[in-house]
Design a protein around this motif. Structure first.
Motif, PDB file in Angstrom:
ATOM      1  N   ILE A 156     -23.488 -44.051 -15.563  1.00 46.32           N
ATOM      2  CA  ILE A 156     -23.253 -43.626 -14.184  1.00 46.32           C
ATOM      3  C   ILE A 156     -23.716 -44.714 -13.220  1.00 46.32           C
ATOM      4  O   ILE A 156     -24.846 -45.203 -13.317  1.00 46.32           O
ATOM      5  N   ASP A 157     -22.817 -45.107 -12.306  1.00 45.53           N
ATOM      6  CA  ASP A 157     -23.163 -46.114 -11.311  1.00 45.53           C
ATOM      7  C   ASP A 157     -22.602 -45.690  -9.956  1.00 45.53           C
ATOM      8  O   ASP A 157     -22.149 -44.552  -9.784  1.00 45.53           O
ATOM      9  N   ASP A 158     -22.593 -46.620  -8.992  1.00 42.86           N
ATOM     10  CA  ASP A 158     -22.161 -46.297  -7.638  1.00 42.86           C
ATOM     11  C   ASP A 158     -20.679 -45.930  -7.568  1.00 42.86           C
ATOM     12  O   ASP A 158     -20.240 -45.310  -6.598  1.00 42.86           O
ATOM     13  N   HIS A 159     -19.903 -46.312  -8.569  1.00 41.31           N
ATOM     14  CA  HIS A 159     -18.463 -46.066  -8.544  1.00 41.31           C
ATOM     15  C   HIS A 159     -18.043 -44.826  -9.339  1.00 41.31           C
ATOM     16  O   HIS A 159     -16.905 -44.379  -9.239  1.00 41.31           O
ATOM     17  N   SER A 160     -18.962 -44.291 -10.122  1.00 42.91           N
ATOM     18  CA  SER A 160     -18.618 -43.196 -11.037  1.00 42.91           C
ATOM     19  C   SER A 160     -18.047 -41.988 -10.313  1.00 42.91           C
ATOM     20  O   SER A 160     -17.018 -41.433 -10.722  1.00 42.91           O
ATOM     21  N   GLN A 161     -18.717 -41.571  -9.262  1.00 39.56           N
ATOM     22  CA  GLN A 161     -18.290 -40.368  -8.546  1.00 39.56           C
ATOM     23  C   GLN A 161     -16.873 -40.515  -8.011  1.00 39.56           C
ATOM     24  O   GLN A 161     -16.032 -39.619  -8.177  1.00 39.56           O
TER      25      GLN A 161
END
Length: 303
Positions: A156-161
């Motif tokens: 999970i990173d800043d782009h996952s959502q």
């Protein structure tokens, strides 16, 4: 009958005997990997959205006391807090096939998808109104599911959502397209339903001469034709360009016009006879639909 509430994605994984989910708010399950539960029958409700394609299983699902005919390649879409009855037969778990996409409302709360969820009216359908998919449609949805599954394997990173929300939205948009196709291909079987709705509304106002019934509701019509309110409304929208509430309003206005022209009763009396609790609401609706107040409409016929 045992009752079970699954509050989150972790509860779902635990129920199916799977490990911890990679993401706390969204998951894709392969039912062939699921463990077996011990209860013969369960009432299950969840706090999250469920989209389930299941085949080759002896498990029977019921919703609203109706058994779901899970043909190979049918998809059901279940909103939070709806209750499913699962009737489990011996050795059923070993025969389970299919997959499910599950996501919690918190997953979409910070995305633009939260505003679009009301457009996906199929979440209000009965399970007996499942989406029956062609081979091509099954492949399309399966491909999207695979992409979601791949993304869930990433850290999970800043782009996952953003990426996951976009993939879930794509899946929902395909479901909306395929439901539209289903309504078109079943158009011939829908004609008796449309005729039935028209007759029901006509009979409703014909028999309400004493004004002892309220205005007909979408639920009343849906119950009479054995559909969910959401499915009936979408069917009518597809066939007539008007949703169920608009169809009811058209019938109300036609009945009102007949009474205004052919009787000497006051506007308030006619409102009560039609089932309005407050005459002011009748006057407002009549003007909204015709451009004239009931009094103006009556005068136009008397002059």
């Amino acid at each position: 009958m045992n009752q079970l509430i699954l509050h989150n994605i972790s509860d779902l994984h635990q129920f199916f005997g799977l490990g911890r989910p990679n993401h706390p708010l969204v998951t894709v399950l392969d039912f062939s990997q699921a463990g077996e539960w011990t209860h013969e029958k369960l009432h299950i409700s969840t706090d999250f959205y469920s989209m389930i394609m299941k085949s080759e299983s002896k498990n029977q699902l019921k919703y609203g006391r109706k058994q779901v005919d899970f043909q190979d390649g049918s998809l059901i879409c279940v909103a939070p807090h709806q209750v499913m009855e699962v009737d489990h037969e011996e050795d059923a778990a070993s025969n389970m096939r299919g997959w499910g996409l599950f996501f919690h409302p918190d997953f979409i709360r910070s995305s633009i998808l939260v505003e679009k969820m009301k457009q996906y009216t199929f979440f209000s359908y009965e399970m007996t109104e499942a989406l029956h998919l062609s081979e091509k449609e099954k492949r399309i949805l399966s491909d999207v599911i695979q992409e979601i599954h791949k993304e869930l394997q990433e850290n999970i990173d800043d782009h996952s959502q953003h990426i996951l929300a976009a993939q879930v939205e794509l899946f929902l948009n395909y479901c909306a397209r395929f439901y539209s196709r289903q309504m078109i291909t079943r158009r011939q079987s829908h004609q008796p339903i449309l005729a039935r709705v028209e007759k029901l509304l006509q009979a409703y106002f014909d028999t309400n001469a004493a004004g002892n019934q309220p205005l007909p509701t979408v639920k009343f019509l849906a119950d009479q034709v054995h559909l969910s309110p959401g499915y009936l409304s979408d069917l009518l929208k597809k066939e007539t360009g008007k949703n169920a509430q608009e169809v009811i309003h058209i019938a109300v206005i036609e009945a009102a016009k007949n009474r205004l022209v052919n009787s000497s009763k006051s506007v308030s009396e006619i409102a009560y006879l039609l089932g309005f609790e407050y005459p002011q609401y009748f006057t407002r609706l009549f003007k909204q639909k015709t451009g004239h107040t009931p009094v103006e409409y009556r005068r136009s016929y008397l002059s």
